[in-house]
Design an enzyme around this catalytic site. Sequence first.
Site, PDB file in Angstrom:
ATOM      1  CB  SER A  45      11.740 -79.014  20.440  1.00  0.00           C
ATOM      2  OG  SER A  45      12.009 -79.006  19.049  1.00  0.00           O
ATOM      3  CG  ASP A  98      19.053 -75.167  18.921  1.00  0.00           C
ATOM      4  OD1 ASP A  98      18.458 -74.852  17.857  1.00  0.00           O
ATOM      5  OD2 ASP A  98      18.511 -75.862  19.804  1.00  0.00           O
ATOM      6  CG  HIS A 124      14.929 -75.475  18.464  1.00  0.00           C
ATOM      7  ND1 HIS A 124      15.929 -76.367  18.786  1.00  0.00           N
ATOM      8  CD2 HIS A 124      13.779 -76.188  18.379  1.00  0.00           C
ATOM      9  CE1 HIS A 124      15.404 -77.582  18.913  1.00  0.00           C
ATOM     10  NE2 HIS A 124      14.105 -77.500  18.665  1.00  0.00           N
TER      11      HIS A 124
END
Length: 375
Positions: A50, A337, A340
């Site tokens: 991600s 978040d 990240h």
Amino acid sequence: MTKEASKLVCLYLSLIFASVSSASASTVNCSFKQDGSGNTIQGIFVFGSSLVDNGNNNFLETKSKADYLPYGIDFPNGTSGRFTNGKNVIDLLGDQLKLPFIPPFQDPSTKGSKIVHGVNHASGSSGILDDTGLVVGNATSLSQQVKDFEAVTLAELEAELGCHSSQSLPSYLIVVGVGGNDYMLNYFLRKLYLRISIETFTANLIASLAQKLQELYILGGRKFVLTSLMPLGYSPVINKPNLIGTPSALNYAAQLYNAHLKTLLDSLKTHLSDFNFVLVNQYNIISNLTYSPPSITGFKDISNPCCTVSLSQGGNGISCDRGGKACEDRTAYMYFDGLHPTEAVNVQIATKAYASTHQADAYPINVSQLAQLQI
């Protein structure tokens, strides 16, 4: 690393060195379009999770998505599937190299002339191991990413450029950012530590990664950029009740992985002709930002997520709540978040990756130097 684990890695590397052809590739027959920028790098092919995914998971059945606000609140094109408020490290490296945004592989429109500057194969929640990330749904593992690259992307690239990948790929960067999920969503979450030491688990990861790098090298890749693991134990998600390891255990895992990743890359550089790399030390960069005064870094909050993250109503303690609030000053937060970084941190990582002359940030050279190398 245990003696058994060390033997495993050494055996695998010996097989790699015995099997790989060291022939250099020429790019003289490829029909690259000249845009007047003088770039020696034509594009970027991306693999990983991600931190470098730019929208592939939008097209997959998975809970690991970032296709909703507040993700992308500062991105030029709005919400795109990037796991941050704005640009990720790939976008920012592309800016430095004067490249357009790299399209995601899973997007049906990523074909034809759209792929000549590269394709992003990264998938949120994926890992080096095939079963990493399955807890949140479908994720494209690193193995499958490389298979898709060979079977689909390279076939289309050869058709576009009129040359074999062994001729074109030396003019592209191969970026690989992966590994953290193998610890957080696999080793610790599945409690594998009850039956396998972290040293042996890490050796297995490195051996598997070595295989994938071998495959990319055989296909023609010569300029590799790999990112170290971040200090996983600093992530805001660790401040919430969780099953993915303690801060100290996660940071030890990241340090262990990073040390063996460096050893692997040095070995590949020694044994494979024209194998060149940059190791971006995200662990060091983020640690320095964490422990430096806010008056210097600008980061006033180093431990809380900028967006609203919850464990209720299906929240996982990592992802932003769908349609939830985000902090007003995103440049003051290190994390967007529960895991990240914000675009502001990504800027720091990409800038040091591209231009730093300190090997503690980019080893043994930086991305700018790598891009200028003649193969």
